[in-house]
Write a protein that holds these residues in place. Sequence first.
Motif, mmCIF file in Angstrom:
data_model
loop_
_atom_site.group_PDB
_atom_site.id
_atom_site.type_symbol
_atom_site.label_atom_id
_atom_site.label_comp_id
_atom_site.label_asym_id
_atom_site.label_seq_id
_atom_site.Cartn_x
_atom_site.Cartn_y
_atom_site.Cartn_z
ATOM 1 N N GLN A 243 -19.335 -3.902 -59.093
ATOM 2 C CA GLN A 243 -19.204 -3.643 -57.600
ATOM 3 C C GLN A 243 -18.608 -2.303 -57.409
ATOM 4 O OE1 GLN A 243 -16.529 -6.824 -55.918
ATOM 5 N NE2 GLN A 243 -17.054 -5.864 -53.787
ATOM 6 N N LEU B 117 -23.820 -3.613 -57.323
ATOM 7 C CA LEU B 117 -23.767 -3.668 -55.772
ATOM 8 C C LEU B 117 -22.953 -2.435 -55.179
ATOM 9 C CD1 LEU B 117 -24.253 -5.403 -53.058
ATOM 10 C CD2 LEU B 117 -21.851 -5.936 -53.382
ATOM 11 N N PRO C 277 -23.953 -0.440 -51.486
ATOM 12 C CA PRO C 277 -25.156 -0.111 -50.430
ATOM 13 C C PRO C 277 -25.190 1.449 -50.236
ATOM 14 C CG PRO C 277 -22.826 -0.791 -49.582
ATOM 15 C CD PRO C 277 -22.964 -1.178 -51.167
ATOM 16 N N HIS D 274 -27.967 -6.966 -53.574
ATOM 17 C CA HIS D 274 -27.834 -6.611 -52.235
ATOM 18 C C HIS D 274 -26.897 -7.234 -51.322
ATOM 19 C CE1 HIS D 274 -31.703 -4.935 -53.546
ATOM 20 N NE2 HIS D 274 -31.037 -3.881 -53.309
ATOM 21 N N SER D 275 -26.157 -8.223 -52.065
ATOM 22 C CA SER D 275 -25.098 -8.968 -51.237
ATOM 23 C C SER D 275 -23.966 -9.179 -52.390
ATOM 24 C CB SER D 275 -25.533 -10.085 -50.543
ATOM 25 O OG SER D 275 -25.580 -11.136 -51.636
ATOM 26 N N VAL D 276 -22.783 -9.117 -51.927
ATOM 27 C CA VAL D 276 -21.571 -9.494 -52.568
ATOM 28 C C VAL D 276 -21.393 -10.807 -53.132
ATOM 29 C CG1 VAL D 276 -19.962 -9.963 -50.535
ATOM 30 C CG2 VAL D 276 -18.802 -9.029 -52.910
ATOM 31 N N GLU D 277 -22.020 -11.710 -52.483
ATOM 32 C CA GLU D 277 -21.988 -13.186 -52.668
ATOM 33 C C GLU D 277 -23.025 -13.348 -54.091
ATOM 34 O OE1 GLU D 277 -20.989 -12.807 -48.668
ATOM 35 O OE2 GLU D 277 -22.598 -12.125 -49.581
ATOM 36 N N GLU D 278 -24.006 -12.682 -53.887
ATOM 37 C CA GLU D 278 -25.090 -12.705 -54.886
ATOM 38 C C GLU D 278 -24.444 -12.212 -56.464
ATOM 39 O OE1 GLU D 278 -29.844 -11.491 -55.881
ATOM 40 O OE2 GLU D 278 -28.579 -10.543 -54.261
ATOM 41 N N THR E 262 -12.134 -3.192 -47.161
ATOM 42 C CA THR E 262 -12.293 -3.833 -48.318
ATOM 43 C C THR E 262 -10.790 -4.616 -48.592
ATOM 44 O OG1 THR E 262 -11.397 -1.999 -49.500
ATOM 45 C CG2 THR E 262 -14.149 -2.076 -49.294
ATOM 46 N N SER F 295 -10.808 -8.391 -49.449
ATOM 47 C CA SER F 295 -12.111 -8.865 -49.138
ATOM 48 C C SER F 295 -12.492 -9.702 -50.382
ATOM 49 C CB SER F 295 -13.100 -7.618 -49.045
ATOM 50 O OG SER F 295 -12.867 -6.842 -50.316
ATOM 51 N N LEU G 198 -15.518 -16.037 -53.320
ATOM 52 C CA LEU G 198 -16.283 -15.168 -54.072
ATOM 53 C C LEU G 198 -15.819 -15.500 -55.482
ATOM 54 C CD1 LEU G 198 -16.205 -11.607 -52.479
ATOM 55 C CD2 LEU G 198 -18.089 -13.100 -52.614
#
Length: 306
Positions: free
Chosen positions: A138, A161, A163, A179-183, A201, A204, A209
């Motif tokens: 992350q 991840l 962006p 491309h997503s924090v969930e993924e 953050t 977060s 999660l």
Amino acid sequence: MKVLIATEKPFAAVAVDGMRKVIEEAGAELVLLEKYTSKQELLDAVATAEALIIRSDKVDAEVLAAAPALKVVVRAGAGYDNVDLEAATARGVCVQNTPGQNSNAVAELVFGLAVMMSRNMFNGTSGTELKDKTLGIQAFGQVGRNVARIARGFEMNVSALDPYCPDNVMEDAGVAPVHSVEELYRLNKVVSIHIPATPETRKSIGYDLIAAMPKGGLLINTARKEVIDEEGLIRALDERADLKYAADVAPERAVEIKERFGDRVFFTPKKMGAQTSEANINAGIAAARQVISFLTTGEERFRVNK
């Protein structure tokens, strides 16, 4: 030019020697304040300083107000949430960090924690290997890139991840962009956190999660405790006996969490990511060079405030 090095946790002696050489060869005066025990000592020492080098020491509005001659603060390390950037900007003070100097040290700690937790803190029970496991990073900055580099040696499957990082940069490093924090959390058995603590953050990373991680999930935090929602962490650990959490900085409720979850959690006694002789020297000397460059040429490549 007067440069103050103010450190509650001192630099290694060899680092101070290197910093002194850089500073004094530029014709500046070095003032050293180490192992201070009160804020007043810092307030007194900074009164005539034009430059300030710190580690995890707090530089708030009061410190800045006590330093009318101050032009630049350099935080020896990547994180800089211990400096009040808004107050510094208001007083015309440039704040810089030294990105990359501690990155390998932190990345190696990630894997020290990963191996220890995967082997159940070496308590004699059967653990798991990192080989072929999925690792999610992350934030793909300097630390994240070093984590990816080391992960290749463990033959892990790595994704990341960030962006602010182009996909091709990750791909060139053998890392799959996410491309997503969930993924990121859903796909990876091990997740390593490297985001800064910002208003966006803080807290977060919480229940949704952490609870979404695969069976046997391990969350490693060598960033900041503030990015974790402790209530959510506790709830996830409570509901999922297979989850583990290791951190380079103890949470606020560390005693309670340790009592409840035992060997499934681990916290270093103090922030240890940059606590190697190499990182100490690298960050200290980089800070000294940046201070001198700013004072003599106005160079502010690593400026972090506006």
